[in-house]
Design an enzyme around this catalytic site. Structure first.
Site, PDB file in Angstrom:
ATOM      1  N   ASP A   1     -23.833 -47.013 -28.923  1.00  0.00           N
ATOM      2  CA  ASP A   1     -23.203 -45.967 -29.716  1.00  0.00           C
ATOM      3  C   ASP A   1     -22.525 -45.032 -28.722  1.00  0.00           C
ATOM      4  O   ASP A   1     -22.887 -44.977 -27.539  1.00  0.00           O
ATOM      5  CB  ASP A   1     -24.216 -45.217 -30.590  1.00  0.00           C
ATOM      6  CG  ASP A   1     -23.522 -44.401 -31.680  1.00  0.00           C
ATOM      7  OD1 ASP A   1     -22.286 -44.215 -31.600  1.00  0.00           O
ATOM      8  OD2 ASP A   1     -24.201 -43.939 -32.615  1.00  0.00           O
TER       9      ASP A   1
HETATM   10  C1  BGC Z   1     -21.392 -42.573 -34.320  1.00  0.00           C
HETATM   11  C2  BGC Z   1     -20.959 -44.003 -34.551  1.00  0.00           C
HETATM   12  C3  BGC Z   1     -19.464 -44.107 -34.416  1.00  0.00           C
HETATM   13  C4  BGC Z   1     -19.091 -43.630 -33.026  1.00  0.00           C
HETATM   14  C5  BGC Z   1     -17.608 -43.693 -32.736  1.00  0.00           C
HETATM   15  C6  BGC Z   1     -20.858 -42.022 -33.026  1.00  0.00           C
HETATM   16  O1  BGC Z   1     -21.083 -40.654 -32.944  1.00  0.00           O
HETATM   17  O2  BGC Z   1     -22.800 -42.494 -34.326  1.00  0.00           O
HETATM   18  O3  BGC Z   1     -21.378 -44.425 -35.820  1.00  0.00           O
HETATM   19  O4  BGC Z   1     -19.040 -45.402 -34.655  1.00  0.00           O
HETATM   20  O5  BGC Z   1     -19.484 -42.269 -32.881  1.00  0.00           O
HETATM   21  O6  BGC Z   1     -16.923 -42.737 -33.462  1.00  0.00           O
END
Ligand code: BGC
Length: 826
Positions: free
Chosen positions: A232
């Protein structure tokens, strides 16, 4: 291909190998032009494309992305219980990804809804693992059928926002396997997603992004996963441990910091280059596959107009009729009053990384106007303010006097639920409940149109003649609401999560919102708990009414007695005995009647949605296999069946069982410990109000990892800004960080919700992410300097911070230039 990849790996320098293990930017993998390795890109998110326009800009987060169709988010999508529709939506998402030249869509989010308080529940499907798995599979299959990749997230046990980057989900293995990993397992085995996104949190004290048990032992070895694991965004703490555990790609770029760490580890012998090469083989095959897809997909034009209609179909099937005394559907020519700002300013999605800039948003009022329908309207409250405005409410209530029907739009607004923070209670804004009360004094013909990405408290139940739960509607909400309220479309959604009467009724509530999350309720999540504890609920899991009525009959099972390895088919009939065309979701639960294990009363193991004309009857057949009857035997580390009688229950919700058959299963369980002695409270949920720590620790087989807030001046890279004690330099630093956090999203519309999200998000950021997520703007050395300052060595730290700021950072992105300006994709 294998040889080509081997060949390339042999030619890569160590520096290049390390560079490949993290992105080149926020959204793109690192290219190595010298060897013909391309860069491929990804974009959020689960319910629509959020392809950022200036990917490198920090101030445009969530606002500046290419226009796309905003479909209803996962919470509402799940209420459809319609695999085919989810598959179709997956295809449509992929088509927009192709149009926007995106290789991987960052979704679906399949975390389990452990508590209604999780701020991000709107992005997740259900409290039930089986339903989550079935819909997750349909989503992944739909997207990937169009040669676009998915990223199934967030692996794993990521069910709260509070301290999400440092928290540990303390969980026993049965709950882990049966509830939190089940959907990941099924999607991996049946749909082979291109990528899995590792979660921010720790699982039992080990960060998900470096968790060997999750990434290597279970995902790769046990489930045979062939794709790659992506962190993530900002989830990496120790990149070298991540490589060893099987984390292929760190996102976003760390500006070369982590490359250096990987190289150092290889040179010092702490990391074997062979381990790195194994990861690179998977990573390169992913990159080449995506690149080939991008070439195939080039020039594709998505049909955004059809997707708008599809978004409406999802919203239609995702709406749940919670109450109706016959006032709905609205009669033709009815004298209609509409109150509640949410009718005008519809909440079509939730806040955070999944925020789509919709191509064509239609509110309920917009749509009434387009059709030329006559109505009165008064907002009654403002969206951004929870304070009651007596005058606004009075005007709104007065506007309903003498009207045939009043549609009262209420529900959770953006500052009540969002990525980055959790909810504190189940209430909807006070002004909304007050509006219902005041309208009720002058007009009893109230239809509540309820908005929200997660259950809220329905204290107004008796004041409503009907309640239509529209969830979060996606961009076609206005059209969808009109069709549902007027009966052009018959509601067919069913809840994918329980509506508790009150927050205190939830067992998990006692253990929710702690920095280290104790999953003491174990497998008793959602209806599994409410059923076992024999508690009343407001609306049960699987519940949803229709304008027509269905009759269930004629249940038959293919075997009355089964052995391990044998399959069972259950068939039954569903008939539409009312006057409207409609759809019913028939649900099949299995109850292990004689279990000696810690066991729910029943569990969903099958469902089918059928569409029926008045008078029409269909036979539904549902297949069950070993897994349907199994539990995870933690002592044997195996899925096993406990021999005995099982009830096969078929109904229209988890609490409305209409047909029953009993079968005998010979089972195959071995060596199960007697948990009645070591964890008695789990057998007695009706009587106990909480789970003693000792019982939980018996399930864990160890003591709970305690959360220890760092003391003043003992801060580390994993200390969150919100954990700094506001003393001395730390107080100043928190203040600066708060301002920095606000700058992060300072472009675009400044709403209260957005400010809250950014503020809370900032408090949850650990020191390490100041460099790891800075895209190369801040060096590790700078943050080490800051830490020294925070820990009382001010001048030494200041010198280090300054020297860090002066370091020349590698710009991995240099070769790419800026992304193009925001354009409409017509
Ligand atoms: C989120 C993800 C997301 C990623 C990219 C993160 O903060 O938890 O779900 O895909 O950011 O935006």
């Amino acid at each position: 291909m294998e040889n080509k990849i081997k060949d390339i790996i042999a030619k890569l320098t160590l520096e290049e190998k390390a560079a490949l293990c993290s992105g080149v930017s926020s959204w793109e993998t690192t290219p190595i032009k010298r060897l013909g390795i391309p860069s491929v890109n990804m974009a959020d998110g689960p319910h629509g494309m959020r392809k950022e326009v200036y990917e490198a800009s920090f101030t445009n987060l969530f606002d500046k992305s290419y226009l796309a169709t905003c479909f209803p988010p996962a919470a509402t999508l799940a209420f459809t219980w319609n695999r085919d529709l989810v598959y179709k939506m997956g295809k449509a998402l992929a088509n927009e990804a192709k149009d926007q030249e995106v290789a991987v869509v960052l979704g679906p989010g399949i975390n389990i809804k452990r508590s209604p308080l999780c701020g991000r529940n709107f992005e997740y499907l259900s409290e039930d693992p089986y339903l989550t798995a079935e819909l997750g599979i349909a989503y992944v299959d739909g997207v990937q059928s169009e040669n676009v990749g998915t990223s199934v997230k967030h692996y794993a046990v990521n069910s709260q926002e509070f301290r999400r980057l440092i928290s540990s989900s303390e969980i026993d293995e049965r709950a882990l396997r049966e509830i939190y990993l089940y959907a990941f397992e099924q999607i991996v085995k049946r749909s082979n997603p291109y990528t899995i996104m590792s979660a921010y949190n720790q699982v039992n004290g080990v960060y998900a992004s470096e968790n060997k048990l999750l990434l290597k032992d279970i995902l790769k070895e046990e489930w045979g996963y062939k794709g790659i694991v992506i962190s993530d965004w900002g989830a990496v703490t120790d990149r070298v441990e991540g490589v060893k555990a099987g984390l292929h790609l760190e996102m976003p770029t760390s500006g070369g910091e982590r490359d250096a760490e990987i190289m150092r580890a290889v040179k010092e012998g702490a990391l074997s280059e062979d381990v790195l090469d194994d990861l690179l083989a998977d990573l390169l095959s992913f990159i080449f596959k995506c690149d080939a897809n991008l070439a195939k997909n080039k020039g594709f034009k998505a049909d955004y107009a059809s997707n708008h209609i599809l978004a409406k179909e999802v919203a239609n099937e995702g709406a749940v009729l919670l109450k109706n005394d016959g006032i709905l559907p609205l009669k033709e020519g009815v004298d209609l009053a509409v109150v509640g700002k949410l009718a005008e300013h519809m909440r079509y999605q939730g806040g955070g990384s999944s925020n789509v800039v919709p191509k064509h948003e239609v509110s309920f009022l917009n749509y009434l106007d387009t059709l030329g329908v006559k109505y009165s309207y008064s907002p009654g409250y403002t969206i951004e303010c929870d304070k009651i405005s007596e005058s606004m409410i009075k005007v709104a209530a007065n506007s309903t006097i003498g009207k045939d029907v009043v549609l009262v739009y209420v529900g959770l607004t953006d500052d009540f639920e969002s990525e980055s923070f959790d909810r504190e209670h189940l209430e909807i804004p006070k002004a909304h409940t007050k509006l219902i009360e005041e309208v009720y004094k002058v007009n009893k013909n109230i239809v509540i149109v309820l908005t929200g990405g997660s259950p809220s408290k329905v204290s107004y139940y008796d004041k409503a003649r009907a309640i239509l739960y529209i969830g979060l509607t996606g961009e076609s909400g206005g059209e969808s609401n009109y069709e549902l309220l007027t009966g052009k479309v018959n509601p067919s959604g069913k809840l994918a999560e329980t509506f508790a009467i009150d927050l205190e009724d939830e067992l998990s509530n006692q253990y929710f919102g702690l920095p280290f999350a104790e999953y003491r309720e174990s497998i008793f999540v959602g209806y599994r708990y409410f059923d076992k504890a024999k508690k009343d609920v407001m609306f049960p899991f699987g519940f949803g009414l229709s304008y027509t009525k269905f009759e269930y009959s004629n249940i038959e099972v293919s075997h009355k007695s089964l052995k391990y390895g044998e399959k069972l088919t259950v068939s039954f009939n569903v008939k539409n005995i009312g006057h409207y065309f409609g759809a019913e979701v028939a649900q099949l639960y299995i109850s292990n009647k004689e279990s000696k294990q810690i066991m729910p009363l029943k569990e969903l193991k099958g469902f089918e949605k059928v569409f029926l004309s008045p008078g029409e009857e269909k036979t539904i057949k549902i297949g069950l296999d070993d897994r349907s009857f199994s539990f995870y035997n933690v002592d044997e580390k195996e899925w096993q069946i406990e021999g005995g009688e099982f009830d096969i229950l078929v109904g229209s919700s988890s609490r409305h069982i209409l047909l029953k058959e009993t079968v005998f299963h010979k089972g195959n369980e071995k060596n199960v410990a007697d948990y009645t002695l070591i964890a008695p409270s789990y057998f007695n949920l009706e009587k106990v109000e909480s789970i003693p720590l000792a019982d939980f620790e018996h399930l864990l087989g160890r003591n709970v990892n305690p959360y220890i807030r760092p003391t003043h001046k003992k801060y580390t890279m994993n200390t969150c800004i919100g954990e700094l004690h506001p003393k001395g330099f730390a107080r100043f630093f928190r203040w600066i960080a708060k301002i920095g956090g606000q700058r992060l999203g300072s472009a675009g519309k400044q709403t209260k919700a957005k400010k809250k999200m950014l503020y809370e998000g900032t408090l949850n950021i650990p020191m390490r992410n100041l460099y790891a997520q800075s895209m190369g703007r801040v060096s590790k050395r700078t943050v080490e300097g800051l830490l020294l300052m925070l820990n009382g060595r001010f001048f030494k730290g200041l010198a280090k911070t300054i020297s860090g700021l002066m370091e020349k950072r590698a710009d991995k992105k240099e070769t790419y230039g800026d992304a193009p300006e925001l354009v409409d994709n017509d």
